[in-house]
Motif scaffolding. Structure first.
Motif, short mmCIF file in Angstrom:
data_model
loop_
_atom_site.label_atom_id
_atom_site.label_comp_id
_atom_site.label_asym_id
_atom_site.label_seq_id
_atom_site.Cartn_x
_atom_site.Cartn_y
_atom_site.Cartn_z
N ASP A 32 3.15 -0.18 -6.48
CA ASP A 32 3.38 -1.61 -6.21
C ASP A 32 2.25 -2.19 -5.36
O ASP A 32 2.48 -2.99 -4.44
CB ASP A 32 4.73 -1.84 -5.54
CG ASP A 32 5.90 -1.39 -6.39
OD1 ASP A 32 5.75 -1.39 -7.63
OD2 ASP A 32 6.95 -1.02 -5.82
N GLU A 33 1.00 -1.73 -5.62
CA GLU A 33 -0.21 -2.22 -4.97
C GLU A 33 -0.25 -1.89 -3.47
O GLU A 33 -1.00 -2.51 -2.71
CB GLU A 33 -0.39 -3.73 -5.19
CG GLU A 33 -0.51 -4.10 -6.66
CD GLU A 33 -0.76 -5.58 -6.86
OE1 GLU A 33 -0.75 -6.33 -5.85
OE2 GLU A 33 -0.97 -5.99 -8.01
N LYS A 34 0.53 -0.90 -3.04
CA LYS A 34 0.51 -0.48 -1.64
C LYS A 34 0.38 1.03 -1.59
O LYS A 34 0.83 1.73 -2.50
CB LYS A 34 1.80 -0.92 -0.93
CG LYS A 34 1.97 -2.42 -0.82
CD LYS A 34 3.32 -2.79 -0.22
CE LYS A 34 3.42 -2.43 1.23
NZ LYS A 34 4.69 -2.88 1.83
N PRO A 35 -0.24 1.58 -0.54
CA PRO A 35 -0.32 3.05 -0.42
C PRO A 35 1.07 3.67 -0.42
O PRO A 35 2.00 3.14 0.22
CB PRO A 35 -1.02 3.25 0.93
CG PRO A 35 -1.79 2.00 1.16
CD PRO A 35 -0.96 0.91 0.56
N ARG A 63 -6.97 4.91 0.03
CA ARG A 63 -6.71 4.74 -1.40
C ARG A 63 -7.14 6.00 -2.14
O ARG A 63 -7.97 6.77 -1.66
CB ARG A 63 -7.41 3.51 -1.98
CG ARG A 63 -8.91 3.55 -1.98
CD ARG A 63 -9.49 2.39 -2.77
NE ARG A 63 -9.15 1.09 -2.21
CZ ARG A 63 -8.44 0.17 -2.87
NH1 ARG A 63 -8.02 0.40 -4.10
NH2 ARG A 63 -8.20 -1.00 -2.32
N ILE A 64 -6.55 6.21 -3.30
CA ILE A 64 -6.93 7.29 -4.20
C ILE A 64 -7.41 6.65 -5.50
O ILE A 64 -6.75 5.74 -6.02
CB ILE A 64 -5.73 8.23 -4.50
CG1 ILE A 64 -5.18 8.83 -3.20
CG2 ILE A 64 -6.15 9.35 -5.45
CD1 ILE A 64 -6.14 9.70 -2.44
N SER A 78 -2.91 12.83 -1.10
CA SER A 78 -2.63 12.09 -2.34
C SER A 78 -1.66 10.94 -2.13
O SER A 78 -1.52 10.08 -3.01
CB SER A 78 -2.08 13.05 -3.40
OG SER A 78 -0.88 13.66 -2.95
N MET A 79 -0.99 10.91 -0.98
CA MET A 79 -0.06 9.80 -0.70
C MET A 79 -0.80 8.50 -0.41
O MET A 79 -0.16 7.46 -0.19
CB MET A 79 0.86 10.16 0.47
CG MET A 79 1.94 11.16 0.12
SD MET A 79 3.26 10.46 -0.91
CE MET A 79 4.24 9.60 0.32
N GLN A 123 -10.43 10.81 -2.96
CA GLN A 123 -10.28 9.89 -1.83
C GLN A 123 -11.67 9.51 -1.34
O GLN A 123 -12.48 10.38 -1.01
CB GLN A 123 -9.49 10.54 -0.69
CG GLN A 123 -9.20 9.57 0.47
CD GLN A 123 -8.26 10.17 1.50
OE1 GLN A 123 -7.94 11.35 1.47
NE2 GLN A 123 -7.81 9.34 2.43
N PRO A 124 -11.98 8.20 -1.29
CA PRO A 124 -13.31 7.78 -0.84
C PRO A 124 -13.47 7.98 0.67
O PRO A 124 -12.52 7.84 1.44
CB PRO A 124 -13.35 6.28 -1.18
CG PRO A 124 -12.19 6.05 -2.10
CD PRO A 124 -11.17 7.08 -1.75
N VAL A 125 -14.69 8.32 1.06
CA VAL A 125 -15.04 8.51 2.47
C VAL A 125 -16.25 7.62 2.77
O VAL A 125 -17.20 7.57 1.99
CB VAL A 125 -15.40 9.98 2.77
CG1 VAL A 125 -15.69 10.18 4.25
CG2 VAL A 125 -14.28 10.91 2.32
#
Length: 551
Positions: free
Chosen positions: A47-50, A307-308, A41-42, A290-292
């Motif tokens: 702020d538009e960053k992981p 990304r989540i 989930s991290m 989470q996309p794969v």
């Protein structure tokens, strides 16, 4: 004069004793142990960053400003495997160097579950024999997901008499996770910090570090006044509404090759696939995923994107596929058998690409690039670090390597030649001449002409530049002239008079590749009917010269 000399000696002795006593009774350093959430989930964004990228940057900034009286360490969980509640590791112990701690942080990745309870247990085990109080800071973006009770564990560790105080930082968490983290901090005798941005995370960790350095207790924030509860009113009506699934629509960049072999949406922590398909949209129930991505069946492995996405019932959300890597090859380098990416400092491959240098979908982050030019004629070479920035196609030019240039008398099909690092690790190995890719650095070049006729010889040090190819001539050696049909000796041995290294020819007249230098020439005519004899105490092999010896 004598009295003055005695006084100086006495003064020196006093200074020495004072210095020794001061060193002996120097105050121990304050301990600050971070527990970092590296669960899947991290990959959510702040702020538009992981979040994982933000947490790593903030931690490194804090470490670089670490006061001299504070020693830091790092425990991480969820950074190596999907769905593994035992994925907990003391990445670096208290007291490690700033350089080593920063390097370890660079290698962290967000992957798995959130075993907070087990992580607290491990922290307690590490600290139970420590005499001074240690400050522990838990940084998490969610709830315990491994069926533990972290609040009860924090209380239990306190009851054991372990000297620690535990603070908890909720990094962009919902109310349920915030309540759990507040309970953990309270049970651990510490404070809860809310951090919904990069700035708030840096401020929270900075406040803890300053308090540790100054040996001060952190003041608890003033409680927020609670609104009075409204009187309850009974009602006999009951209504529920179920929303349908949400829709996730791909939004690929122009460079992305469509369609992929498949793409899917997985649980961020367990990695369990919830829905999979090849079309540009998928329907899935409400939740976080989470996309794969898998580009092709045989040339690629699965790529968990950095990304989540949050999906709400009945709504449509776009999924940008816009982060990737494009390699540019230098002239003379063909498409490789395969190339790979791993986490920095690791040889475990994260992403694999076979026989393809087209633009590839790759999550943002820091990686080590590995290269295998051919399946059977080369080994995997380390080409150095690659930085992938999010939201763009990152271009990386491959421009460092080695080119071994054989003389016309050298066989064009060597058994192998290789480069080793100073730590004796193979950086690259090949079976064909010409330009070969390898990361910049200093290496030792070794060579073997034929498997059964020659031994492996060390040709010397080679420095590969950051840009360009180190050109190494292979043009010095020895050849023995003989009568027609003469049987070659069992062994020819040239012993370097300076290094004592040997160049050996087995049942051959040569030519043999020999590094320039002075040698003793030994001769062993037959395996069973003769002994080794020295036939020349000293011969000189000059650079760029094939020495022909008449027998």
């Amino acid at each position: 004069m004598l009295r003055k000399r005695n006084f100086i000696c006495l003064l020196s002795l006093v200074v020495f004793l004072f210095s020794s006593i001061s060193t002996l009774y120097a105050a121990p350093k304050e301990g600050l142990l971070f527990i970092l959430d590296c669960s899947g989930s991290m990959w959510g964004r702040v702020d538009e960053k992981p979040k994982i990228s933000v947490a790593k940057e903030v931690l490194k900034g804090l470490i670089n400003k670490s006061p001299a009286n504070v020693e830091m360490g790092l425990l991480a969980y969820g950074h190596r495997r999907k769905g593994d509640c035992k994925d907990i590791q003391l990445v670096k112990p208290l007291g490690c160097s700033v350089e080593n701690l920063n390097k370890a942080i660079d290698g962290l990745n967000a992957k798995g579950k959130t075993p907070i309870t087990a992580s607290l247990t491990e922290a307690g085990r590490l600290l139970q024999k420590r005499e001074t109080k240690t400050t522990v800071v838990l940084i998490s973006d969610g709830l315990e997901t491994c069926e533990g009770d972290p609040c009860a564990m924090a209380k239990d560790l306190k009851s054991q008499g372990i000297k620690f105080v535990l603070h908890a930082v909720g990094f962009d968490v919902d109310q349920k996770a915030a309540d759990q983290l507040k309970c953990i901090a309270k049970a651990g005798g510490g404070r809860y910090f809310k951090a919904d941005s990069t700035q708030e995370l840096a401020a929270a960790l900075g406040e803890v570090q300053q308090a540790v350095s100054e040996k001060k207790e952190l003041a608890q924030p003033k409680p927020t006044p609670e609104a009075p509860e409204a009187p309850s009113v009974q009602s006999k009506s009951k209504r529920i509404r179920l929303s349908g699934p949400g829709t996730v629509v791909l939004k690929p960049a122009s460079w992305v090759k469509m369609p992929p072999h498949y793409w899917s949406l997985a649980d961020p922590e367990s990695g369990q696939v919830k829905v999979r398909g090849k079309t540009t949209s998928l329907k899935v129930k409400q939740g976080e995923y989470q996309p794969v991505w898998r580009q092709s069946q045989h040339g690629h492995n699965e790529v968990f994107l950095s990304r989540i996405i949050s999906v709400k019932g009945g709504e449509t959300v776009e999924l940008p596929i816009d982060t990737g890597l494009r390699l540019t090859l230098p002239q003379g380098i063909k498409t490789p058998y395969k190339w790979m990416l791993s986490a920095p400092g690791s040889r475990k491959m994260l992403f694999l690409f076979n026989k393809n240098v087209e633009p590839q979908v790759v999550p943002s982050g820091s990686y080590t690039l590995w290269w295998q030019q051919s399946q059977h004629g080369s080994r995997i070479a380390n080409l150095g670090q690659v930085e992938i920035k999010p939201g763009m196609l990152n271009d990386h030019v491959l421009e460092s390597g080695i080119s071994v240039m054989p003389a016309d008398w050298v066989s064009k099909k060597p058994d192998f030649y290789l480069l080793k690092t100073k730590k004796n690790k193979i950086a690259g190995q090949w079976k064909s001449f010409g330009p070969q890719l390898v990361g910049p650095g200093k290496y030792i070049l070794s060579y073997r002409g034929k498997q059964h006729e020659n031994n492996t010889i060390e040709l010397g040090e080679v420095e590969v530049p950051a840009k360009g190819f180190a050109e190494v001539p292979l043009n010095s050696g020895i050849k023995f002239l003989h009568k027609a049909n003469a049987k070659p000796p069992f062994r020819i041995m040239l012993i370097n008079l300076k290094t004592n290294r040997q160049v050996i020819g087995r049942e051959t007249w040569g030519p043999l590749v020999v590094p320039p230098g002075k040698y003793r020439l030994n001769w062993w005519q037959s395996q069973h009917g003769s002994k080794t004899t020295t036939i020349a105490d000293e011969i000189t092999i000059e650079p760029g010269v094939l020495l022909e010896v008449e027998m």
